[in-house]
Structure formats: C-alpha cells, structure tokens
Design a protein around this motif. Structure first.
Motif, PDB file in Angstrom:
ATOM      1  N   GLU A  46      -4.415  21.983 -51.912  1.00 39.21           N
ATOM      2  CA  GLU A  46      -5.341  21.253 -53.202  1.00 39.21           C
ATOM      3  C   GLU A  46      -5.722  20.110 -52.360  1.00 39.21           C
ATOM      4  OE1 GLU A  46      -3.329  17.900 -54.695  1.00 39.21           O
ATOM      5  OE2 GLU A  46      -1.988  16.985 -52.633  1.00 39.21           O
ATOM      6  N   HIS A  59     -17.001  14.661 -54.695  1.00 39.32           N
ATOM      7  CA  HIS A  59     -15.826  15.068 -56.112  1.00 39.32           C
ATOM      8  C   HIS A  59     -14.895  14.644 -55.329  1.00 39.32           C
ATOM      9  CE1 HIS A  59     -19.174  17.104 -57.067  1.00 39.32           C
ATOM     10  NE2 HIS A  59     -18.724  17.417 -58.327  1.00 39.32           N
ATOM     11  N   SER A  61     -10.231  14.677 -56.072  1.00 40.74           N
ATOM     12  CA  SER A  61      -9.140  14.734 -57.052  1.00 40.74           C
ATOM     13  C   SER A  61      -8.607  13.355 -57.881  1.00 40.74           C
ATOM     14  CB  SER A  61      -7.446  15.460 -56.393  1.00 40.74           C
ATOM     15  OG  SER A  61      -6.968  14.051 -55.461  1.00 40.74           O
ATOM     16  N   ASP A 108     -17.163  25.671 -64.030  1.00 39.56           N
ATOM     17  CA  ASP A 108     -15.737  24.579 -63.776  1.00 39.56           C
ATOM     18  C   ASP A 108     -15.467  23.375 -62.635  1.00 39.56           C
ATOM     19  OD1 ASP A 108     -13.069  26.284 -62.888  1.00 39.56           O
ATOM     20  OD2 ASP A 108     -13.198  24.519 -63.940  1.00 39.56           O
ATOM     21  N   ALA A 110     -13.653  21.968 -61.405  1.00 42.68           N
ATOM     22  CA  ALA A 110     -12.948  22.383 -60.779  1.00 42.68           C
ATOM     23  C   ALA A 110     -13.035  23.235 -59.722  1.00 42.68           C
ATOM     24  CB  ALA A 110     -11.189  22.766 -61.466  1.00 42.68           C
ATOM     25  N   ARG A 111     -14.442  23.835 -59.753  1.00 47.46           N
ATOM     26  CA  ARG A 111     -15.242  24.106 -58.736  1.00 47.46           C
ATOM     27  C   ARG A 111     -15.264  24.114 -57.187  1.00 47.46           C
ATOM     28  NH1 ARG A 111     -19.023  23.185 -61.541  1.00 47.46           N
ATOM     29  NH2 ARG A 111     -20.988  22.797 -61.206  1.00 47.46           N
ATOM     30  N   SER A 114     -11.383  24.129 -55.088  1.00 49.21           N
ATOM     31  CA  SER A 114     -10.769  25.262 -55.398  1.00 49.21           C
ATOM     32  C   SER A 114     -11.120  25.620 -54.152  1.00 49.21           C
ATOM     33  CB  SER A 114     -11.241  26.004 -56.911  1.00 49.21           C
ATOM     34  OG  SER A 114     -11.191  25.813 -57.432  1.00 49.21           O
TER      35      SER A 114
END
Length: 131
Positions: A46, A59, A61, A108, A110-111, A114
């Motif tokens: 993750e 960025h 999580s 996106d 979330a890119r 990823s």
C-alpha cells in the motif's frame, strides 16, 4: 535507470518514532517522483506517501496523515519519511519507489500512491512496532 536504497528501519514501541531514509541514484537527468510504500505480512503493498520532483507537492494515505511526514533533499539525493506516533498496525516492510516525470497522467486522485505507476523500487527496510 534509478537505484534506490532504504535505511532506518527497526523496532520501536507503540507511540515511538522512526525516520526512514531512501538514497537514490540515476544515470539520466529526468526528474523523478518518489514515494514510500509498505507491505505487512499477508497484505497487499500500500502507498504511504508521495513527493513531487521538487518536493513542493505531497500526498499521503489516510493512515499517514497527521503522523508521517515525507521530505526530500535533491542536493544529497535522499528522501525521508518521519514516522511519529507509531502503532502496531504500522508494522511492515517499507519500500521507496521512483517514477519518472510524466508517469501520472489522468485524473484519478489515487494515482500518486498506486504501485503500478512506479517503475523503480528499493529492497525495503523492516519496521516493527510492538504494543
């Protein structure tokens, strides 16, 4: 080609802190994005935190927000992850990863975290947090 090497992992008690470092070397002058990922036993890898080529954009999580800070010093080719208020759920092998500029097309959100966007990976450093 980018080579990455992590250091700074170890064992701490819950509530403690660790600072991970990732040194990177590259043959070309293409700017690179960097990120930290982690993989706990039996779980998928993750994304933890991303930092842009110049360090001005990051960025994180949800689990990292408020506890972890990512930074980079391009003068010494090193990225850092300061981890505070560590919890047993943070136990994992932590990897640094690199992606050339231009690897994050699309909208996106979330890119940035990823794994499939990152081309180069270090071997990882283990972090163990005991309760």
């Amino acid at each position: 080609q980018v080579q990455l090497s992590e250091s700074g992992g170890g064992s701490v008690q819950a509530g403690g802190s660790l600072r991970l470092a990732c040194t990177f070397s590259r043959l070309a002058s293409t700017p690179i994005h960097l990120a930290w990922f982690r993989q706990a036993p039996g779980k998928e890898r993750e994304g933890v935190a991303h930092i842009s080529t110049g360090g001005g954009v990051t960025h994180k999580s949800d689990s990292a927000k408020g506890r972890f800070a990512i930074a980079r010093d391009n003068a010494v080719n090193t990225m850092y992850l300061q981890m505070d208020s560590l919890q047993p759920d943070d136990t994992a092998v932590y990897f640094c990863a690199a992606a050339p500029q231009g690897s994050f097309g699309g909208l996106d959100p979330a890119r940035w975290l990823s794994a499939d966007r990152y081309k180069y990976w270090g071997k990882g450093t283990p972090v163990t947090v005991s309760s």
